[in-house]
Design an enzyme around this catalytic site. Structure first.
Site, PDB file in Angstrom:
ATOM      1  N   ASP A 127      34.787  25.278  51.427  1.00 30.68           N
ATOM      2  CA  ASP A 127      34.601  26.516  50.692  1.00 30.68           C
ATOM      3  C   ASP A 127      34.429  26.118  49.224  1.00 30.68           C
ATOM      4  O   ASP A 127      34.839  25.023  48.827  1.00 30.68           O
ATOM      5  CB  ASP A 127      35.837  27.396  50.890  1.00 30.68           C
ATOM      6  N   ASP A 130      34.625  28.687  46.121  1.00 32.23           N
ATOM      7  CA  ASP A 130      35.479  29.438  45.205  1.00 32.23           C
ATOM      8  C   ASP A 130      36.950  29.265  45.548  1.00 32.23           C
ATOM      9  O   ASP A 130      37.361  29.415  46.707  1.00 32.23           O
ATOM     10  CB  ASP A 130      35.129  30.924  45.246  1.00 32.23           C
TER      11      ASP A 130
END
EC number: 3.1.3.3
Length: 295
Positions: A90, A92
């Protein structure tokens, strides 16, 4: 301009649940796309590369998880980690310390309202596609505003991520970025980390000929709930990986651990500790050094 690829545009208006529940997507990695509707252009802007900032963050603390056993990985989990052929990150609050859409919204003057939607989406209490459309509708970023943001806000990388990616690549482990954020903001991060563009699965903002905001590309799997899982499954099927890991902080990252997807979900809580997600992780870490030292 003549169309060179087809895709549907999702215009974003003030959302209601029934309107938003129909947003679906498929993957695409084209950098410059033109659409058969006249005047609609999606520009994959690649600004001059800014020097990354390695952020200093305070480690999150365990509170009321009720299950701390996954902080110390079992031998089985360690063996899985050491056998992975590909790792999906991922972006963020994992690779970067910020939530990209929150930062862009704050830059555009709508930070607080958008951050509230982000918290709901990452906690799993609202479908991701609903949250994405709702957040964009609050500030409708123009191309010029996105470019201004990218010029002035270099990526803030999480401590240890550059070293971890470097170690993975040295061990011939492929690295992917799978994000509900936007390619325009993730491309510079990938360049810093040496991750090829074809290894990015993310959303794409769409703009008109005058740079006005039009919406987002619904053909990206990451634009809806379950999209990260679909992206991981697509990667695995296409590259025939035997073992894969997903590393992230949110409910959409946890979803990637399923048959045909990731074998291992590692929750990174160095920026955000989402207890509902952390409790279900195979391994809960607060520093990337834990993964580096275990390889």
């Amino acid at each position: 301009m003549e169309a060179i690829a087809t895709s549907r545009v999702v215009p974003v208006q003030l959302p209601c649940r029934r309107q938003l529940s129909s947003l679906f997507a498929n993957s695409s990695c084209i950098e410059l796309r033109r659409y058969p509707c006249r005047g609609l252009v999606s520009i994959m802007h690649h600004p001059k590369l800014l020097r990354p900032v390695t952020a200093s963050v305070q480690p999150q603390e365990l509170s009321a998880l009720g299950n701390e056993s996954n902080v110390v990985p079992s031998k089985e989990i360690l063996d899985l980690w050491r056998s992975v052929e590909a790792v999906c990150f991922d972006v963020d609050s994992t690779v970067c310390v910020d939530e990209g859409i929150d930062e862009l919204a704050e830059f555009c003057g709508a930070g607080k309202a958008v951050a509230e939607w982000t918290a709901r989406a990452m906690g799993g209490s609202v479908p991701f596609e609903e949250a994405l459309a709702a957040r964009l509708s609050l500030f409708k970023p123009s191309l010029s505003k996105v470019e201004e943001y990218l010029e002035n806000r270099p990526p803030r990388l999480s401590p240890g991520i550059e070293e971890l990616v470097k170690k993975l690549r040295a061990n011939n482990i492929d690295v992917y970025l799978i994000s509900g954020g936007f390619r325009q903001m993730i491309n510079p991060v990938a360049s810093i980390l040496g991750i090829p563009r074809e290894n990015i699965f993310a959303n794409n903002l769409l703009f008109g000929n005058s740079g006005e905001f039009l919406g987002f590309d619904e053909n990206e799997p990451t634009s809806r709930s379950g999209g990260k899982a679909k992206a991981v499954q697509q990667i695995r099927k296409g590259r025939l990986y035997k073992t894969m890991a997903m590393i992230g902080d949110g409910a959409t990252d946890l979803e990637a651990r399923k048959p045909g997807g990731a074998d291992l979900f590692i929750c990174y809580a160095g920026v955000q500790l989402r207890e509902a997600v952390a409790a279900k992780a195979d391994w809960l870490i607060f520093k990337f050094e834990s993964l580096i030292n275990s390889l």
